[in-house]
Design a protein around this motif. Structure first.
Motif, PDB file in Angstrom:
ATOM      1  N   LEU A 328     -10.187  -0.303   1.824  1.00 27.09           N
ATOM      2  CA  LEU A 328     -10.466  -0.798   0.750  1.00 27.09           C
ATOM      3  C   LEU A 328      -9.144  -1.340  -0.017  1.00 27.09           C
ATOM      4  O   LEU A 328      -8.992  -2.377  -0.701  1.00 27.09           O
ATOM      5  CB  LEU A 328     -11.194  -0.226  -0.254  1.00 27.09           C
ATOM      6  N   SER A 329      -8.068  -0.484   0.116  1.00 29.31           N
ATOM      7  CA  SER A 329      -6.709  -0.963  -0.280  1.00 29.31           C
ATOM      8  C   SER A 329      -6.157  -2.313   0.344  1.00 29.31           C
ATOM      9  O   SER A 329      -5.433  -3.344  -0.131  1.00 29.31           O
ATOM     10  CB  SER A 329      -5.784   0.094  -0.139  1.00 29.31           C
ATOM     11  N   GLU A 330      -6.729  -2.421   1.920  1.00 27.29           N
ATOM     12  CA  GLU A 330      -6.280  -3.650   2.621  1.00 27.29           C
ATOM     13  C   GLU A 330      -7.046  -4.899   1.908  1.00 27.29           C
ATOM     14  O   GLU A 330      -6.455  -5.941   1.777  1.00 27.29           O
ATOM     15  CB  GLU A 330      -6.325  -3.522   3.912  1.00 27.29           C
ATOM     16  N   LEU A 585       7.382  -5.707  -1.808  1.00 24.70           N
ATOM     17  CA  LEU A 585       6.703  -7.048  -1.524  1.00 24.70           C
ATOM     18  C   LEU A 585       6.847  -7.469  -0.307  1.00 24.70           C
ATOM     19  O   LEU A 585       6.669  -8.617   0.038  1.00 24.70           O
ATOM     20  CB  LEU A 585       7.542  -7.941  -2.521  1.00 24.70           C
ATOM     21  N   LEU A 586       6.794  -6.541   0.668  1.00 22.16           N
ATOM     22  CA  LEU A 586       6.688  -7.023   2.219  1.00 22.16           C
ATOM     23  C   LEU A 586       5.512  -7.481   2.197  1.00 22.16           C
ATOM     24  O   LEU A 586       4.291  -7.187   1.855  1.00 22.16           O
ATOM     25  CB  LEU A 586       7.073  -5.563   3.189  1.00 22.16           C
ATOM     26  N   PRO A 587       5.019  -8.119   3.422  1.00 20.49           N
ATOM     27  CA  PRO A 587       3.884  -8.795   3.438  1.00 20.49           C
ATOM     28  C   PRO A 587       2.723  -7.818   3.964  1.00 20.49           C
ATOM     29  O   PRO A 587       3.120  -6.938   4.597  1.00 20.49           O
ATOM     30  CB  PRO A 587       3.755  -9.661   4.758  1.00 20.49           C
ATOM     31  N   ASP A 588       1.549  -7.863   3.471  1.00 22.30           N
ATOM     32  CA  ASP A 588       0.512  -6.899   3.562  1.00 22.30           C
ATOM     33  C   ASP A 588      -0.084  -6.859   4.948  1.00 22.30           C
ATOM     34  O   ASP A 588      -0.678  -5.866   5.143  1.00 22.30           O
ATOM     35  CB  ASP A 588      -0.564  -6.991   2.277  1.00 22.30           C
ATOM     36  N   GLU A 589       0.168  -7.900   5.842  1.00 17.57           N
ATOM     37  CA  GLU A 589      -0.232  -7.926   6.732  1.00 17.57           C
ATOM     38  C   GLU A 589       0.455  -6.868   7.940  1.00 17.57           C
ATOM     39  O   GLU A 589      -0.140  -6.576   9.051  1.00 17.57           O
ATOM     40  CB  GLU A 589      -0.235  -9.565   7.457  1.00 17.57           C
ATOM     41  N   GLY A 590       1.671  -6.794   7.604  1.00 23.58           N
ATOM     42  CA  GLY A 590       2.283  -5.594   8.474  1.00 23.58           C
ATOM     43  C   GLY A 590       2.134  -4.139   8.218  1.00 23.58           C
ATOM     44  O   GLY A 590       1.225  -3.971   7.397  1.00 23.58           O
ATOM     45  N   ARG A 591       2.658  -3.447   9.041  1.00 25.90           N
ATOM     46  CA  ARG A 591       2.275  -1.893   8.917  1.00 25.90           C
ATOM     47  C   ARG A 591       3.676  -1.196   9.181  1.00 25.90           C
ATOM     48  O   ARG A 591       4.486  -1.623  10.042  1.00 25.90           O
ATOM     49  CB  ARG A 591       1.394  -1.511  10.106  1.00 25.90           C
ATOM     50  N   ALA A 656       0.331  -2.230   0.957  1.00 22.49           N
ATOM     51  CA  ALA A 656      -0.466  -1.848  -0.400  1.00 22.49           C
ATOM     52  C   ALA A 656      -0.722  -0.318  -0.694  1.00 22.49           C
ATOM     53  O   ALA A 656      -0.526   0.259  -1.743  1.00 22.49           O
ATOM     54  CB  ALA A 656      -1.775  -2.602   0.102  1.00 22.49           C
ATOM     55  N   SER A 657      -0.905   0.347   0.694  1.00 24.10           N
ATOM     56  CA  SER A 657      -1.234   1.858   0.632  1.00 24.10           C
ATOM     57  C   SER A 657       0.120   2.351   0.006  1.00 24.10           C
ATOM     58  O   SER A 657       0.142   3.704  -0.784  1.00 24.10           O
ATOM     59  CB  SER A 657      -1.476   2.289   1.821  1.00 24.10           C
ATOM     60  N   LEU A 658       1.332   2.193   0.355  1.00 24.20           N
ATOM     61  CA  LEU A 658       2.671   2.398   0.149  1.00 24.20           C
ATOM     62  C   LEU A 658       2.857   2.243  -1.384  1.00 24.20           C
ATOM     63  O   LEU A 658       3.445   3.260  -2.260  1.00 24.20           O
ATOM     64  CB  LEU A 658       3.989   1.830   0.885  1.00 24.20           C
ATOM     65  N   ARG A 659       2.488   1.288  -2.074  1.00 26.09           N
ATOM     66  CA  ARG A 659       2.459   0.892  -3.425  1.00 26.09           C
ATOM     67  C   ARG A 659       1.758   1.955  -4.393  1.00 26.09           C
ATOM     68  O   ARG A 659       2.014   2.391  -5.142  1.00 26.09           O
ATOM     69  CB  ARG A 659       2.286  -0.591  -3.614  1.00 26.09           C
ATOM     70  N   LEU A 660       0.465   2.154  -3.614  1.00 26.16           N
ATOM     71  CA  LEU A 660      -0.265   3.120  -4.241  1.00 26.16           C
ATOM     72  C   LEU A 660       0.185   4.567  -4.486  1.00 26.16           C
ATOM     73  O   LEU A 660      -0.024   5.375  -5.278  1.00 26.16           O
ATOM     74  CB  LEU A 660      -1.797   3.096  -3.699  1.00 26.16           C
ATOM     75  N   ASN A 661       0.746   5.125  -3.206  1.00 26.97           N
ATOM     76  CA  ASN A 661       1.136   6.218  -3.082  1.00 26.97           C
ATOM     77  C   ASN A 661       2.303   6.192  -3.857  1.00 26.97           C
ATOM     78  O   ASN A 661       2.702   7.841  -3.872  1.00 26.97           O
ATOM     79  CB  ASN A 661       1.505   6.493  -1.469  1.00 26.97           C
ATOM     80  N   GLY A 662       3.375   5.700  -4.146  1.00 29.71           N
ATOM     81  CA  GLY A 662       4.290   5.663  -5.042  1.00 29.71           C
ATOM     82  C   GLY A 662       5.692   5.858  -4.221  1.00 29.71           C
ATOM     83  O   GLY A 662       5.722   5.893  -3.134  1.00 29.71           O
ATOM     84  N   LYS A 663       6.890   5.903  -5.025  1.00 31.18           N
ATOM     85  CA  LYS A 663       8.146   5.743  -4.434  1.00 31.18           C
ATOM     86  C   LYS A 663       8.547   7.110  -3.747  1.00 31.18           C
ATOM     87  O   LYS A 663       8.945   7.083  -2.651  1.00 31.18           O
ATOM     88  CB  LYS A 663       9.301   5.452  -5.500  1.00 31.18           C
TER      89      LYS A 663
END
Length: 686
Positions: A328-330, A585-591, A656-663
């Motif tokens: 869902l985050s994706e 702000l890296l592309p969300d298609e990457g991992r 996106a998951s990284l943004r949600l998990n925080g710095k």
């Protein structure tokens, strides 16, 4: 499987099944209840198939045993039994073997230590059948043996059966003496063959040349898993299979390797162009709802009640909910991205749910939750594979709860208090790599080796020290994949060799089947300075920072991004806060490739876990040294050691998951470094 069950079959299927049961690519055969039949089969296996159509032909077996010249030539092949195959994959390595027991790795990874111990054979291809007599593995009274170790142990039952067939006491004693010599001498090579691969790593403060070697036991486990149809595999072709060894020969040169490639989503929009124009066309990432991860998570939640054991049910549901949250985050990732970037929304999109989410204030986000939930179910109805999940009573609450949590995570967070640290950061952006090794070790096709990442970074450190004249120390590296494309092919390993004698034909080198990949990736390097100053690397040094980066990565050619995309593809950051603002702000298609909390120790447990967790990937993560580093002629460095590759588990994480998990999560979990403990060299979380 027991030999007794195969004996009851009729010819010719009986001999065919016995031949398969004694082959290295099948589970070991239990022979305790029928030793005499096992001896007949092994004697007949020492000849080519056309000369031994019936493996239980006693008359022919007795004739073979009377041919002492043949028995002695079979016994000579015992000196080439090995635990690790030096001729795999390059059969040009000659007159060497390794016969050792690998020690237990310091962490939970896949190695031969946890495999059923088997001995393989590799030597002269003409003797591949002769090696089967004393080298074939089987189970006797619950222990793995081959006929050579049976003779060496002087087992009375086997000795009695051989005497019945005509072997004398003197011949038995001769074989015992011969095998005792073979199992106690020349267990490791005294020199490094010129065709053996060597890689250099820092081990306990010294550069050590390491030759990776293939474990026969672990490679056999992979062949067995494929025959059981467990997991995903690729076939690696060996054109001179009998020269490689008994395992390759028995499979006709078609060796299986685990095959798990990164799942990089297709980019729906060119975000860089959209951002530069100031106008963007945004929608939810609907393809993520058709992904294997999402469908698997939904099915697991729906079927969770069928599990009877309470703890198993809770663990199963917790794992499924985590997978659902990532999917869902994706789905929300474009919205999350543009909330960070901002921009002008076209007027014809202003009534969409995505637009409301982007433009909403933080305190109003949860008010849009019903609309987002409705949008989710309306999309699920569109696709045949997800229609059953729309408005499913078991999924209504999980969907709503995870969407609520993700919307809360979209709120603009106040700056997290980061503990002061003596580290600075380099960000190498959008690097292009062509023909990198996707076959990172003989067991695995997919991600390039994590050791290749660290090897490139270590080489970069040495170059920077030389160019900048500063004592820079790299403490960790984070790896981000923007794009991954696989390819295959065979490359000639060496030119034709001229004839050594006047009438001799030139030697043609064998082809080696490989798997390659083209990558676009980012590297984030955490570093500190030990030159007495606190001044980090600055923008005035960017030219040297870019020119010093190695031109090779994982065996492939590394190229900087095109100038029209990235003129300055190396960026310096004095602290973590400034870095994280950029990489968010890296592309969300990457991992991001990060270390997994879950670790496995066997091929069986690995494929079982990957079947339920598509966001995890196996990777070559280290080496287990088979000996302490020592002097050996032919080595590229003063010290040399043989080692077997270790396979670990990684997790792929979206931006996106990284943004949600925080710095703090990124700082703690994203970086890798090589850690050494005893004889184990392993890439772990820095």
């Amino acid at each position: 499987m027991s030999l007794n069950t195969l004996v009851e079959l009729d010819e010719p299927s009986r001999s065919e099944e016995i031949r398969k049961a004694f082959a290295p690519y099948t589970p070991l055969l239990e022979v305790s209840e029928n030793v005499s039949v096992a001896i007949l089969a092994l004697l007949n296996l020492s000849h080519k198939r056309q000369f031994a159509t019936d493996l239980l032909n006693k008359k022919r077996a007795i004739e073979i045993l009377k041919d002492w010249q043949h028995i002695e030539s079979c016994a000579q092949e015992v000196q080439w039994l090995h635990s690790h195959n030096l001729k795999h994959p390059d059969a040009r390595v000659a007159q060497q073997r390794i016969l050792v027991k690998a020690e237990k790795p310091s962490s939970s990874v896949i190695s031969s230590f946890n495999s059923v111990s088997r001995l393989g054979w590799s030597h002269n291809s003409a003797a591949v059948n002769k090696a089967k007599l004393f080298g074939t593995n089987f189970i006797f009274k619950g222990v793995v043996y081959c006929l050579a170790t049976i003779v060496l142990d002087n087992d009375k039952q086997w000795r009695k059966e051989f005497m019945k067939l005509g072997m004398s006491d003197g011949q038995w004693a001769y074989l015992q003496s011969l095998f005792d010599n073979y199992f106690t001498k020349n267990l490791l090579p005294s020199y490094v063959d010129r065709h053996s691969v060597q890689v250099t790593f820092l081990y306990q403060g010294k550069d050590v040349s390491i030759t990776p070697v293939t474990s026969h036991s672990l490679l056999a486990d992979i062949q067995i898993a494929r025959r059981n149809k467990c997991g995903d595999f690729s076939t690696i072709k060996h054109w001179h299979s009998s020269s490689v060894g008994d395992l390759a020969s028995s499979l006709g040169g078609n060796i299986s390797a685990l095959s798990y490639s990164p799942r990089i989503l297709a980019c729906s929009k060119n975000k860089e162009n959209d951002r530069s124009s100031g106008i963007f066309f945004v929608d939810f990432h609907h393809s993520s709802l058709r992904s294997k991860s999402f469908i698997l998570a939904c099915n697991d939640i729906v079927e969770n009640k069928s599990l009877l054991i309470g703890k198993k049910r809770r663990d199963h549901r917790r794992s499924a909910i985590k997978l659902l949250r990532q999917s869902l985050s994706e789905w929300l990732s474009p919205v999350s991205y543009w909330r960070n970037v901002g921009g002008e929304v076209p007027s014809d999109r202003e009534n969409s749910t995505a637009f409301f989410l982007i433009s909403a204030l933080d305190e109003d986000l949860l008010e849009i939750l019903p609309e987002v939930n409705k949008e989710l179910h309306s999309i699920l109805v569109r696709y045949p594979q997800t229609q059953s999940f729309a408005y499913h009573p078991e999924l209504l609450i999980p969907f709503k709860a995870q969407l609520k949590s993700l919307l809360i995570g979209m709120k603009i967070k106040e700056d997290e208090t980061m503990a002061e640290e003596p580290y600075h950061y380099l960000h190498l952006k959008n690097l292009h790599v062509f023909d990198a090794q996707a076959l990172s070790c003989p067991y695995l096709v997919g991600l390039p080796s994590l050791l290749a990442v660290w090897g490139t970074v270590y080489n970069y450190q040495l170059r920077l020290r030389n160019i900048l004249k500063r004592n820079i120390v790299f403490e960790g590296v984070a790896w981000f994949l923007r794009q991954y494309e696989s390819s295959s092919g065979a490359k000639i390993p060496a030119p034709y060799l001229p004839p050594m004698k006047p009438d001799e034909a030139p030697k043609r080198p064998g082809l080696i089947d490989m798997r390659f990949c083209d990558l676009r990736m980012d590297l984030v390097i955490r570093y500190r300075l030990e030159d007495g100053g606190d001044t980090p690397l600055g923008n005035d040094e960017l030219t040297m920072l870019q020119s010093a980066f190695p031109g090779r990565f994982a065996g492939g050619a590394r190229q900087p991004p095109p100038l029209h995309e990235e003129l300055q593809w190396c960026q310096v950051y004095a602290d973590a806060n400034s870095l994280l603002a950029a990489i968010s702000l890296l592309p969300d298609e990457g991992r991001w490739i990060i270390d997994s909390e879950k670790q496995v120790q066997s091929i069986e447990s690995l494929v079982a876990w990957l079947s339920k967790h598509p966001n995890h990937l196996p990777a070559t993560s280290g080496y287990q040294l088979l000996e302490g580093p020592c002097y050996r002629s032919g080595s590229h460095r003063e010290l040399h050691a043989y080692a077997e590759p270790l396979v670990g588990l990684t997790e792929t994480l979206s931006p996106a998951s990284l943004r949600l998990n925080g710095k703090a999560y990124f700082i703690k979990n994203a970086c890798w470094r090589l850690k050494i403990q005893n004889l184990t060299m392993l890439m772990k979380k820095a």
